[in-house]
Design an enzyme around this catalytic site. Structure first.
Site, mmCIF file in Angstrom:
data_model
loop_
_atom_site.group_PDB
_atom_site.id
_atom_site.type_symbol
_atom_site.label_atom_id
_atom_site.label_comp_id
_atom_site.label_asym_id
_atom_site.label_seq_id
_atom_site.Cartn_x
_atom_site.Cartn_y
_atom_site.Cartn_z
ATOM 1 N N SER A 181 39.345 33.743 49.560
ATOM 2 C CA SER A 181 39.154 35.180 49.389
ATOM 3 C C SER A 181 37.672 35.490 49.370
ATOM 4 O O SER A 181 36.844 34.646 48.990
ATOM 5 C CB SER A 181 39.792 35.647 48.077
ATOM 6 O OG SER A 181 39.390 36.971 47.741
ATOM 7 N N TYR A 194 41.480 35.259 38.940
ATOM 8 C CA TYR A 194 41.826 35.142 40.363
ATOM 9 C C TYR A 194 40.620 34.660 41.164
ATOM 10 O O TYR A 194 40.726 33.717 41.969
ATOM 11 C CB TYR A 194 42.308 36.494 40.889
ATOM 12 C CG TYR A 194 42.521 36.569 42.377
ATOM 13 C CD1 TYR A 194 43.703 36.117 42.955
ATOM 14 C CD2 TYR A 194 41.546 37.124 43.219
ATOM 15 C CE1 TYR A 194 43.908 36.205 44.323
ATOM 16 C CE2 TYR A 194 41.741 37.211 44.582
ATOM 17 C CZ TYR A 194 42.919 36.749 45.132
ATOM 18 O OH TYR A 194 43.118 36.838 46.492
#
Length: 289
Positions: A181, A194
């Site tokens: 990500s 996350y």
């Protein structure tokens, strides 16, 4: 206005109440398949396993792999309707396809997933570690131990479990592709746990690439920015869903179909001298931050 800008403007604020979310329930649905894509048989004869392959980026990757000649197994959590939709589309494209419900947090289920795929398909050549969750929290002190455990168990522990189970079945020329990500590189004030797992995925990718290089198995990652997947309405409040991606240089969110060609590239002979790397697909997120 192109099709990606058009659908971006059509998306209004809405939410779903369960992760990782349902693509069938999204309105409008993401662009999983781009009719402008020209397949070239780059994965003919290959067998791919894609976790989180029922929807979002995983579904888009599965479709392109099928178009490129691969047979495709998809692992999913509990989104049975999405999984059925994806398998149906893969079969329409002429691929052998099957969906497997499993829990990334459970090492035995990860091992069984890989074993079942190898048994059902007769081998394995491409592993796409794509499944994941995220739980926004503005106050770091409010992140519970249970949330941290769930996020890490799903996003990085499960990725390692699946990879460990798959490696004995891979051979020279085969590949592992991990979904990281943009948050691994720029961080996120409201997605701290996350982002930490995505940073771990980046380090895992680089390290495993070195470990498997003598076996000529390549390991790379794709680092998406704001992409319109079921995880977005299942994660964020309605107002953030509507404005999602506007902070990028391109001033819009991306679509799953805009990510999928990178996964084809990394799985194919076009990338034989690339390992331990990340492809960034984020609409110029770095440029605008």
């Amino acid at each position: 206005m192109d099709k990606f800008e058009k659908i971006d403007q059509e998306i209004k604020g809405y939410t779903q109440d369960k992760q990782p979310g349902s693509e069938r329930d999204m309105n409008p649905r993401p662009i999983a398949e781009d009719d402008d894509y020209k397949a070239g048989g780059k994965l003919t004869g290959k067998i791919a396993l894609i976790t989180g392959g029922d929807s979002g980026i995983g579904r888009a990757v599965a479709i392109l792999y099928a178009k490129e000649g691969a047979d495709v197994a998809i692992g999913y959590y509990d989104e049975t309707a999405d999984a059925e939709d994806t398998v149906k589309r893969l079969e329409e494209l002429g691929a052998k396809a099957k969906a497997y419900a499993f829990d990334l947090k459970d090492v035995e289920q990860c091992r069984k997933l890989v074993s079942d795929v190898v048994t059902d398909f007769g081998g394995l050549n491409i592993v796409v570690n794509n499944g994941g969750v995220q739980f926004p929290q503005e106050d770091f002190l409010a992140i519970t131990p249970e949330q941290i455990q769930t996020t890490f168990s799903t996003n990085i522990f499960g990725m390692m479990y699946v990879s460990q189970a798959a490696i004995p079945h891979l051979s020279a020329g085969d590949t592992i592709i991990n979904t990281s990500s943009v948050t691994a590189y720029r961080g996120s004030e409201s997605l701290i746990d996350y982002s930490a797992t995505k940073g771990a995925i980046t380090a895992f990718t680089r390290s495993l690439a070195q470990n498997l290089a003598p076996k000529k198995i390549r390991v790379n990652s794709v680092a998406p920015g704001p992409i319109y997947t079921p995880l977005i309405p299942a994660t964020f409040p309605a107002e953030k869903v509507e404005k999602h991606g506007q902070e990028t240089a391109m001033e819009r969110r991306g679509q799953p179909s805009e990510n999928a060609p990178a996964y084809v590239f990394l799985a194919s002979q076009d990338s034989t001298y690339i390992t331990g790397q990340a492809i960034h697909i984020n609409g110029g997120d770095y440029l605008s931050s």
